[in-house]
Design an enzyme around this catalytic site. Structure first.
Site, PDB file in Angstrom:
ATOM      1  N   THR A 129       2.183  -6.417   8.344  1.00  0.00           N
ATOM      2  CA  THR A 129       1.676  -5.156   8.882  1.00  0.00           C
ATOM      3  C   THR A 129       0.331  -5.217   9.607  1.00  0.00           C
ATOM      4  OG1 THR A 129       0.571  -4.669   6.787  1.00  0.00           O
ATOM      5  CG2 THR A 129       2.829  -3.850   7.040  1.00  0.00           C
ATOM      6  N   ASP A 159      10.287  -6.773  -3.565  1.00  0.00           N
ATOM      7  CA  ASP A 159       9.099  -7.177  -2.809  1.00  0.00           C
ATOM      8  C   ASP A 159       8.906  -8.693  -2.923  1.00  0.00           C
ATOM      9  OD1 ASP A 159       6.311  -5.348  -1.934  1.00  0.00           O
ATOM     10  OD2 ASP A 159       6.189  -7.526  -2.053  1.00  0.00           O
ATOM     11  N   TYR A 164       2.892  -7.280  16.356  1.00  0.00           N
ATOM     12  CA  TYR A 164       3.259  -6.401  15.231  1.00  0.00           C
ATOM     13  C   TYR A 164       4.039  -5.200  15.741  1.00  0.00           C
ATOM     14  CZ  TYR A 164       2.707  -2.514  11.929  1.00  0.00           C
ATOM     15  OH  TYR A 164       2.943  -1.425  11.123  1.00  0.00           O
ATOM     16  N   LEU A 175       6.102 -10.119  -2.555  1.00  0.00           N
ATOM     17  CA  LEU A 175       4.729 -10.353  -3.012  1.00  0.00           C
ATOM     18  C   LEU A 175       4.017 -11.371  -2.106  1.00  0.00           C
ATOM     19  CD1 LEU A 175       5.040 -10.290  -6.930  1.00  0.00           C
ATOM     20  CD2 LEU A 175       4.424  -8.425  -5.370  1.00  0.00           C
ATOM     21  N   ASP A 220     -14.591  -6.189  21.772  1.00  0.00           N
ATOM     22  CA  ASP A 220     -13.219  -5.701  21.616  1.00  0.00           C
ATOM     23  C   ASP A 220     -12.239  -6.807  22.006  1.00  0.00           C
ATOM     24  OD1 ASP A 220     -11.206  -3.986  21.047  1.00  0.00           O
ATOM     25  OD2 ASP A 220     -11.861  -2.411  22.419  1.00  0.00           O
ATOM     26  N   ASP A 229       3.708   4.506  14.483  1.00  0.00           N
ATOM     27  CA  ASP A 229       3.322   5.040  15.803  1.00  0.00           C
ATOM     28  C   ASP A 229       2.856   3.928  16.744  1.00  0.00           C
ATOM     29  OD1 ASP A 229       0.800   4.449  14.740  1.00  0.00           O
ATOM     30  OD2 ASP A 229      -0.094   6.378  15.248  1.00  0.00           O
ATOM     31  N   GLU A 230       2.629   2.729  16.187  1.00  0.00           N
ATOM     32  CA  GLU A 230       2.224   1.597  17.042  1.00  0.00           C
ATOM     33  C   GLU A 230       3.295   1.286  18.093  1.00  0.00           C
ATOM     34  OE1 GLU A 230      -0.446  -0.751  16.778  1.00  0.00           O
ATOM     35  OE2 GLU A 230      -1.458   0.088  15.029  1.00  0.00           O
ATOM     36  N   GLY A 233      -5.617  -5.952  24.683  1.00  0.00           N
ATOM     37  CA  GLY A 233      -4.428  -5.389  24.033  1.00  0.00           C
ATOM     38  C   GLY A 233      -4.763  -4.314  23.016  1.00  0.00           C
ATOM     39  N   ASN A 271      -2.442   5.335   8.039  1.00  0.00           N
ATOM     40  CA  ASN A 271      -2.617   5.805   6.665  1.00  0.00           C
ATOM     41  C   ASN A 271      -3.925   5.299   6.074  1.00  0.00           C
ATOM     42  OD1 ASN A 271       0.511   6.276   5.009  1.00  0.00           O
ATOM     43  ND2 ASN A 271       0.254   6.161   7.209  1.00  0.00           N
ATOM     44  N   PHE A 300       0.823  -1.220   0.000  1.00  0.00           N
ATOM     45  CA  PHE A 300       0.000   0.000   0.000  1.00  0.00           C
ATOM     46  C   PHE A 300       0.859   1.273   0.000  1.00  0.00           C
ATOM     47  CE2 PHE A 300      -2.215   2.795   3.347  1.00  0.00           C
ATOM     48  CZ  PHE A 300      -2.787   3.627   2.398  1.00  0.00           C
TER      49      PHE A 300
HETATM   50  N1  LIG Z   1      -0.499   1.254   6.973  1.00  0.00           N
HETATM   51  C1  LIG Z   1      -0.259   2.131   7.950  1.00  0.00           C
HETATM   52  O1  LIG Z   1      -1.179   2.794   8.417  1.00  0.00           O
HETATM   53  C2  LIG Z   1       1.143   2.317   8.468  1.00  0.00           C
HETATM   54  C3  LIG Z   1       1.395   3.359   9.374  1.00  0.00           C
HETATM   55  C4  LIG Z   1       2.703   3.579   9.809  1.00  0.00           C
HETATM   56  C5  LIG Z   1       3.715   2.776   9.365  1.00  0.00           C
HETATM   57  N2  LIG Z   1       3.452   1.742   8.502  1.00  0.00           N
HETATM   58  C6  LIG Z   1       4.581   0.924   8.023  1.00  0.00           C
HETATM   59  O2  LIG Z   1       4.704   1.201   6.648  1.00  0.00           O
HETATM   60  C7  LIG Z   1       5.185   0.026   5.962  1.00  0.00           C
HETATM   61  C8  LIG Z   1       4.252  -0.323   4.818  1.00  0.00           C
HETATM   62  O3  LIG Z   1       2.948  -0.536   5.341  1.00  0.00           O
HETATM   63  P1  LIG Z   1       1.739  -0.915   4.364  1.00  0.00           P
HETATM   64  O4  LIG Z   1       0.502  -0.572   5.066  1.00  0.00           O
HETATM   65  O5  LIG Z   1       2.015  -0.382   3.031  1.00  0.00           O
HETATM   66  O6  LIG Z   1       1.889  -2.501   4.332  1.00  0.00           O
HETATM   67  P2  LIG Z   1       1.367  -3.593   3.299  1.00  0.00           P
HETATM   68  O7  LIG Z   1       1.050  -4.778   4.129  1.00  0.00           O
HETATM   69  O8  LIG Z   1       0.326  -3.025   2.406  1.00  0.00           O
HETATM   70  O9  LIG Z   1       2.640  -3.888   2.388  1.00  0.00           O
HETATM   71  C9  LIG Z   1       3.768  -4.591   2.845  1.00  0.00           C
HETATM   72  C10 LIG Z   1       4.593  -4.987   1.630  1.00  0.00           C
HETATM   73  O10 LIG Z   1       5.774  -5.655   2.095  1.00  0.00           O
HETATM   74  C11 LIG Z   1       5.977  -6.826   1.303  1.00  0.00           C
HETATM   75  N3  LIG Z   1       6.712  -7.805   2.110  1.00  0.00           N
HETATM   76  C12 LIG Z   1       6.257  -8.462   3.216  1.00  0.00           C
HETATM   77  N4  LIG Z   1       7.202  -9.299   3.677  1.00  0.00           N
HETATM   78  C13 LIG Z   1       8.293  -9.150   2.858  1.00  0.00           C
HETATM   79  C14 LIG Z   1       9.577  -9.742   2.823  1.00  0.00           C
HETATM   80  N5  LIG Z   1       9.949 -10.645   3.734  1.00  0.00           N
HETATM   81  N6  LIG Z   1      10.435  -9.341   1.871  1.00  0.00           N
HETATM   82  C15 LIG Z   1      10.077  -8.425   0.933  1.00  0.00           C
HETATM   83  N7  LIG Z   1       8.852  -7.863   0.893  1.00  0.00           N
HETATM   84  C16 LIG Z   1       7.974  -8.210   1.858  1.00  0.00           C
HETATM   85  C17 LIG Z   1       4.573  -7.283   0.937  1.00  0.00           C
HETATM   86  O11 LIG Z   1       4.573  -8.147  -0.189  1.00  0.00           O
HETATM   87  C18 LIG Z   1       3.877  -5.961   0.689  1.00  0.00           C
HETATM   88  O12 LIG Z   1       4.042  -5.537  -0.653  1.00  0.00           O
HETATM   89  C19 LIG Z   1       5.292  -1.065   7.015  1.00  0.00           C
HETATM   90  O13 LIG Z   1       6.624  -1.146   7.432  1.00  0.00           O
HETATM   91  C20 LIG Z   1       4.398  -0.563   8.147  1.00  0.00           C
HETATM   92  O14 LIG Z   1       4.836  -1.055   9.377  1.00  0.00           O
HETATM   93  C21 LIG Z   1       2.193   1.497   8.038  1.00  0.00           C
END
Ligand SMILES: NC(=O)c1ccc[n+]([C@@H]2O[C@H](COP(=O)([O-])OP(=O)(O)OC[C@H]3O[C@@H](n4cnc5c(N)ncnc54)[C@H](O)[C@@H]3O)[C@@H](O)[C@H]2O)c1
Length: 350
Positions: free
Chosen positions: A86, A36, A155, A38, A280, A127-128, A283, A185, A14
């Site tokens: 994630t 990635d 997580y 995937l 709920d 922020d988690e 945690g 996000n 994402f």
């Molecule tokens: N979504 C949110 O609200 C949010 C907020 C703050 C921080 N983050 C951080 O931002 C980052 C992206 O979040 P997101 O929501 O886009 O996540 P997502 O789950 O949509 O995407 C994660 C991506 O990582 C890839 N991936 C997973 N394991 C892998 C591996 N071992 N090697 C290579 N690729 C791998 C997946 O294929 C995927 O494309 C994460 O690190 C998350 O912790 C997310």
């Protein structure tokens, strides 16, 4: 550096895919290697419109695999690590992959980055890692970068481990690490297990919107475009202003689960009777919010998109991309199917 080659791990997910779009637009001279694995969350359709751009290379690989990481990273100047497991609820059900990717994967990237003297390494934390947003005495207030980390889910704990490990590679080895902790996000290309896309997909399909507890727990919401703009600014900032530092990123839009559910119902023209209050979980964090004044003061960054505008754009995007949703559903991810259809009430926490 005007023409860096940037390794974007997790660039088919994402935020990663939104970031790749953003950086190609903003840094026309940059080359991007999307790396990635995937997993269920990775989706090449998120990159469909840019995959043939000659500045973009896609490589399928696991950040835990040192050999392939070395092959790719040895040709790169900068690394941005989005790759992670994630989803909080999956981390409760099956934490092992989180330890492997979020901690060991980050470790592998950092080791190779040290070896190849990578010029910028950005660790996308979250922020988690703070747990509930509160001052040391327990009074509720947005988290500061200096606050203690009190992650409450596997997580969050695995992300906290990677966050501090990245910092240690700056402190110990001088690797130019930048760490970001962004709030929740939302926006296009978000896998529909997460709260807002789940609500949108369910509302568009006339299904119930599950609301945890009394729906009063809050998160701070940011449109993914604003997040990507902050990351791009940090990545291009003078190194002495950002290396070895942690930056909170916030949309300054605290909203409860219930408010989000009602907003989606209103935009999609669905009745409030689609709300479904469910038990709920232990945690569950009551309040996530971060104070992003440091980033504002240091680099002048501010979010631009209000939630009211961003959620409208996001609902429109999901409405106009039914095939994107259908292709995901066709993969028969049982976790997602459970969330969306049968027991929607079980799995939607972000
Ligand atoms: N979504 C949110 O609200 C949010 C907020 C703050 C921080 N983050 C951080 O931002 C980052 C992206 O979040 P997101 O929501 O886009 O996540 P997502 O789950 O949509 O995407 C994660 C991506 O990582 C890839 N991936 C997973 N394991 C892998 C591996 N071992 N090697 C290579 N690729 C791998 C997946 O294929 C995927 O494309 C994460 O690190 C998350 O912790 C997310």
């Amino acid at each position: 550096m005007e023409h860096p080659t940037i390794m974007v791990t997790g660039g088919a997910g994402f935020i990663g895919s939104n970031f790749v779009h953003h950086i190609l637009y903003e840094m026309t001279g940059a080359r991007v290697i999307v790396f990635d694995k995937l997993t269920y969350a990775g989706n090449l359709e998120n990159l469909a419109d840019i995959i043939k751009d000659k500045r973009v290379t896609f490589i399928q690989g696991d950040i835990c695999n040192r050999q392939i990481v070395t092959e790719v990273m040895s040709a790169c100047d900068w690394v941005v690590n989005f790759a992670a497991e994630t989803h909080v609820d999956r981390s409760i059900a099956e934490p092992e992959a989180f330890i492997a990717t979020d901690i060991m994967g980050a470790f592998t990237l950092l080791e190779v980055a040290r070896e190849y003297k990578i010029k910028r390494f950005m660790q996308i934390s979250t922020d988690e890692v703070y747990g509930n947003a509160e001052a040391p005495g327990g009074m509720s207030r947005p988290s500061l970068e200096s606050d203690a980390l009190k992650p409450l889910s596997p997580y969050a704990a695995s992300k906290a481990g990677a966050d501090r490990l990245a910092f240690s590679y700056w402190a110990t080895f001088g690797l130019p690490v930048i760490i970001t902790r962004c709030s929740n996000n939302y926006g296009p290309y978000q896998y529909p297990e997460k709260q807002l896309p789940l609500y949108i997909c369910n509302a568009l399909s006339n299904r119930e919107l599950p609301v945890y507890g009394d729906g009063k727990s809050t998160r701070d919401w940011i449109h993914v475009e604003d997040h990507c703009a902050a990351l791009s600014l940090l990545l291009r900032a003078p190194l002495e202003q950002v290396a070895g530092e942690v930056f909170n990123i916030s949309g300054n839009e605290e909203r409860s689960i219930l408010e989000n559910a009602l907003a989606v119902l209103k935009i999609t023209g669905q009745p409030d009777s689609l709300l479904s209050f469910v038990t709920d979980r232990p945690g569950h964090v009551l309040r996530h919010a971060v104070n992003a004044e440091k980033l504002e003061k240091r680099l002048g960054w501010q979010p631009h998109r209000r939630f009211s505008e961003g959620i409208l754009q996001t609902v429109t995007w999901y409405r106009e991309h039914p095939e994107w949703i259908q292709h995901i559903l066709a993969r028969h991810d049982s976790f997602l199917e459970h969330a969306l259809i049968a027991g929607a009430h079980e799995i939607h926490r972000q």
